[in-house]
Motif scaffolding. Structure first.
Motif, PDB file in Angstrom:
ATOM      1  N   THR A 434       0.845  -1.192   0.000  1.00 37.20           N
ATOM      2  CA  THR A 434       0.000   0.000   0.000  1.00 37.20           C
ATOM      3  C   THR A 434       0.884   1.247   0.000  1.00 37.20           C
ATOM      4  O   THR A 434       2.039   1.200   0.429  1.00 37.20           O
ATOM      5  CB  THR A 434      -0.919   0.020   1.229  1.00 37.20           C
ATOM      6  N   VAL A 445      -6.769   5.011  -1.267  1.00 34.83           N
ATOM      7  CA  VAL A 445      -5.763   3.988  -0.989  1.00 34.83           C
ATOM      8  C   VAL A 445      -5.304   3.408  -2.324  1.00 34.83           C
ATOM      9  O   VAL A 445      -6.129   3.001  -3.146  1.00 34.83           O
ATOM     10  CB  VAL A 445      -6.332   2.862  -0.107  1.00 34.83           C
ATOM     11  N   THR A 446      -4.013   3.372  -2.549  1.00 34.04           N
ATOM     12  CA  THR A 446      -3.462   2.766  -3.753  1.00 34.04           C
ATOM     13  C   THR A 446      -2.679   1.522  -3.364  1.00 34.04           C
ATOM     14  O   THR A 446      -1.850   1.561  -2.450  1.00 34.04           O
ATOM     15  CB  THR A 446      -2.547   3.743  -4.499  1.00 34.04           C
ATOM     16  N   VAL A 447      -2.975   0.423  -4.034  1.00 32.38           N
ATOM     17  CA  VAL A 447      -2.360  -0.870  -3.720  1.00 32.38           C
ATOM     18  C   VAL A 447      -1.686  -1.411  -4.972  1.00 32.38           C
ATOM     19  O   VAL A 447      -2.241  -1.348  -6.076  1.00 32.38           O
ATOM     20  CB  VAL A 447      -3.421  -1.880  -3.229  1.00 32.38           C
ATOM     21  N   CYS A 467     -10.858  -5.940   0.397  1.00 32.25           N
ATOM     22  CA  CYS A 467     -10.359  -5.118   1.496  1.00 32.25           C
ATOM     23  C   CYS A 467     -11.521  -4.886   2.439  1.00 32.25           C
ATOM     24  O   CYS A 467     -12.523  -4.265   2.066  1.00 32.25           O
ATOM     25  CB  CYS A 467      -9.804  -3.789   1.002  1.00 32.25           C
ATOM     26  N   SER A 785      -7.073   0.768  -6.723  1.00 30.92           N
ATOM     27  CA  SER A 785      -7.288   1.844  -5.749  1.00 30.92           C
ATOM     28  C   SER A 785      -8.735   1.868  -5.300  1.00 30.92           C
ATOM     29  O   SER A 785      -9.631   1.394  -6.001  1.00 30.92           O
ATOM     30  CB  SER A 785      -6.902   3.204  -6.344  1.00 30.92           C
TER      31      SER A 785
END
Length: 819
Positions: A434, A445-447, A467, A785
């Protein structure tokens, strides 16, 4: 098998072993039987659910994986999912979903009527054998309440119980100290069938009650006392285990390779559980001829090992050192002579397995490396002057997972067997990174996902990714595709351990113990000997089909009839047989989630006709839990001896819950609103408090009005509008029509984007992200994201699925803080 034998041929002459050609009579015979035996395998179905703790009015999202099906994968084209209440096996929700290429994507709405308690999602495909599903998967779940209860209830065992009965004390407490829970109805039951005991009582003026139950007929699988308390239309359900009349420990003793071999040092595994089946850490004395010679122990998972030099003519036993147990000796098997000892020091192997074979007398045995479905190698082992031989088994051509080493005597009878795990540390690994370890509410949130191949080559795969709020994943009910495929599916009733195939020496020790204690149960030679080519014909396998029938004045029409059949956007004509029967093709069952298929008669005087459609899945759903093995049935029951555990706590939901007041004419539309005015019509349509028809962020609302214009979900925004045309299913004049649930395609999971729409209401979303099928590869990273909601605390990302080299699973977490 030939490549592996070539490598062995280079090693065995140095070790006094004799390698045989692939066409060795014994190897060839069993190789064919193993192929037949493998063909009769029912396949493996795994379903990844976004979480395992839900509330009513939520959506459950899932991906189904049909792994190595023995029947052609295209024969499995439907995955049925039923939500079943564990207490009484009542089906509370059921749907069917399209399966293609072994994959099925779907979501299920959990109805408002669900009471807090323990449930099971049971999934299976359309293929059945002798009327039962061939491939079936069970996911235990907990349904919790979001409404602050008016009273709490708890159970505990009375301090003193007799040998013939057990007494349980119940206490019901009101949230309001001035209102006691008096005269509340209490119902209880324990056991099943003819041995079922049930009764009723009421609480006293102080909210207390006692329940006394005879324990004579209780067993470990039927000792759960289920209690329900009813007070002013509010119900509380509780469970507690009753002490068994025979409280004797369950002790299993398992010499390595199946025998205690006289004249040699044997490694012995043992397992201890309570009478109710709970693993027990304990000490014990090891006896030889009633004389204590050593102290042995089990760990927290109830497993232990010790070494023993066994001598012919001696007897060996174990006495567990516990004050709460009667003085009991648990005997070891008697030492035997004339058989070899098969020893594997470390059964959790990489690319090489080290095997040792010992014997007191010279002899030749045939060694086979296999998994009961495929024979990887077969060769003779001769011991003459030396009493022990060791060799290294290269595992290059053996797939990752469990394998079995079996020694046969001259007559072809198995005399020793041992299990191992090949390529334990060689798998495609998923990294989840992350862009931060902590976020604020409503922050992006960017994963980044990266597939790291097990070898130097490239690999690709497909993962389902979720998530969710961390406390929506109860560790007791959590399993992953890797552990399930390699262990749980093949070795039943394992001591609990999260991610047992994950990295770490503790996990390797656990697996070594499991292979000693559980592995010998894979001694399946009886079934292997009986299998024949006829078993590969799969004559008893059938595909479930929906069938219909039309009657006129409740009798056969006596002639073919014309029906119309409407799906999402197409209409088809069906001509029945003369007796009114008709079949529905599988491709005609597919429909948009939440909608129904519609049938209607095209004949004159339509109201004289009646249409019926028989859904075989509905019948199967009502028997699913009864078909589960006993150990799986027992695992469905997590204990809730206090009802407070069945309500989401302050940190798990809106912090303002206690201060929210909902009147009879207002519904705030959030996940944690009261259910008084929630609703959906017969077509499943609803409008949230923001005027959005079938809103993506709320799973319920008020009933839509025919002819009124509403906003509709559109990807990340809410800019589309539609005029609601009503629910035709509810109209009186359409009684001759029949609406039937079809086979649903995947419904898109809409990810909130607060840069496009930023609702003023609080957004309490426990599932922030779901993707049925995210493509990954080892050549680069896959980026995804989403946004956090207004729930603070820990969230977990779970990614699992299939790759070019098998299955894989990974997790990561982050924290959400208030702005």
């Amino acid at each position: 098998m030939r490549k592996l034998l070539i490598i062995l041929c280079l090693l065995l002459p140095l070790l006094g072993l004799q390698a045989q050609d692939t066409n060795n009579t014994r190897s060839a015979r069993f190789e064919q039987k193993m192929r037949w035996y493998g063909a009769a395998d029912k396949g493996l179905l795994f379903v990844h659910f976004d979480k395992n703790v839900y509330t009513n009015n939520e959506q459950a999202w899932f991906t189904g994986y049909l792994l190595h099906p023995p029947v052609h994968v295209d024969s499995n084209y439907i995955m049925a999912v039923a939500l079943i209440r564990n207490e009484d096996s009542v089906v509370v929700a059921e749907e069917k979903y399209l399966m293609a290429d072994g994959l099925s994507f779907g979501n299920m709405f959990l109805p408002d009527s669900l009471q807090p308690g323990f449930y099971s999602f049971v999934a299976y495909t359309n293929l059945v054998e002798a009327g039962q599903p061939r491939a079936m998967f069970v996911q235990p779940v907990t349904i919790k309440s979001v409404v602050t209860p008016s009273f709490l209830a708890s159970l505990k065992l009375a301090p003193e119980t007799s040998a013939d009965s057990a007494t349980v004390l119940l206490k019901a407490d009101s949230k309001d100290i001035f209102n006691l829970i008096s005269n509340a109805e209490v119902t209880y039951s324990v056991g099943t069938g003819k041995q079922k005991i049930s009764g009723k009582t009421r609480t006293d003026p102080y909210g207390a009650a006692s329940i006394t139950v005879p324990v004579k007929h209780l067993t470990s699988s039927a000792s759960l006392l289920k209690v329900q308390v009813n007070h002013k239309n509010e119900k509380k359900q509780l469970q507690i285990r009753l002490p068994l009349p025979d409280n004797k420990l369950r002790v299993g003793i398992y010499p390595e390779s199946g025998h205690l071999v006289a004249g040699l040092s044997n490694r012995v595994a043992w397992e201890v559980k309570t009478a109710e089946g709970t693993p027990l850490s304990t000490l014990a004395l090891l006896y030889r001829n009633a004389v204590a010679v050593d102290t042995v122990q089990t760990n927290g998972e109830g497993l232990g090992t010790f070494s023993l030099f066994a001598e012919a003519g001696n007897s060996y036993s174990i006495r567990v050192l516990r004050k709460d147990q009667p003085d009991t000796l648990y005997p070891l098997p008697n030492p035997v002579t004339g058989v070899p000892l098969l020893h594997i020091a470390d059964a959790v192997a990489g690319d090489t397995l080290r095997i040792s074979i010992s014997a007191k007398q010279p002899g030749t045995w045939h060694c086979m490396i296999h998994n009961y479905s495929e024979l990887y190698a077969g060769f003779d082992v001769t011991l003459d002057n030396a009493s022990a031989r060791g060799f290294r088994m290269p595992l290059t051509d053996i797939p990752r997972g469990l394998l079995t080493v079996t020694l046969l005597d001259a007559s072809g009878k198995p005399v020793s067997e041992r299990m191992a795990f090949a390529h334990y540390d060689q798998k495609d690994k998923i990294s989840i990174v992350t862009d931060s370890a902590a976020y604020h509410t409503r922050q992006k949130v960017t994963v980044k996902l990266k597939l790291n191949a097990a070898d130097t080559g490239r690999s690709g795969g497909m993962l389902s990714v979720a998530c969710v709020q961390d406390n929506r994943l109860d560790v007791r009910n959590t399993t992953d595709i890797e552990s399930y495929s390699y262990l749980n599916h093949q070795l039943a009733d394992l001591p609990f351990r999260k991610d047992p195939i994950g990295p770490g020496e503790d996990n390797k020790d656990y697996l070594n113990n499991i292979l000693l204690v559980k592995g010998w149960r894979r001694y399946n030679w009886q079934g292997l000997e009986k299998v024949s080519a006829a078993d590969t014909l799969l004559a008893n396998i059938a595909s479930l089909q929906l069938k219909g029938n039309v009657t006129r004045f409740e009798k056969e029409a006596g002639k073919p009839l014309s029906l119309s059949f409407i799906t999402d956007s197409a209409m088809q004509l069906i001509i029945t047989a003369a007796d009114g029967s008709f079949h529905i093709r599988k491709e005609d069952l597919v429909i948009t989630p939440g909608k129904k298929l519609m049938f209607f008669v095209n004949e004159k005087n339509k109201n004289n006709y009646a249409i019926q459609v028989t859904d075989p899945y509905a019948r199967i759903n009502r028997n699913l839990l009864a078909w589960l093995p006993d150990e799986q049935n027992d695992q469905r029951y997590l204990l809730a001896s206090h009802t407070d555990s069945m309500t989401l706590k302050a940190g798990e939901k809106a912090a303002t819950l206690a201060t929210v007041t909902v009147s009879a004419n207002k519904n705030d539309g959030s996940l944690y609103a009261t259910s008084a005015l929630q609703g959906r019509n017969a077509c499943g349509d609803y409008v949230c408090s923001y005027g959005i028809l079938n809103c993506m962020n709320h799973s319920y609302g008020t009933l839509p009005v025919e002819g009124k214009t509403y906003r509709t979900p559109n990807g990340m925004g809410m800019n589309n509008t539609t005029v609601y045309k009503g629910c035709i299913e509810t109209k009186e004049e359409n009684k001759f029509m029949l609406f039937v649930k079809g086979v649903y395609t995947a419904k898109e999971f809409y990810v909130a984007d607060y840069t496009k729409i930023d609702p003023s209401e609080q957004m309490f979303l426990s599932t922030l992200y779901w993707n049925y099928a995210t493509v990954v590869n080892s050549a680069g990273e896959t980026e995804l994201s989403f946004y956090t909601s207004d729930i603070t605390g820990r969230f977990r990302i779970v990614a699992q699925g299939i790759t070019s080299n098998g299955v894989t699973h990974a997790e990561a977490s982050f924290t959400v803080k208030q702005r």
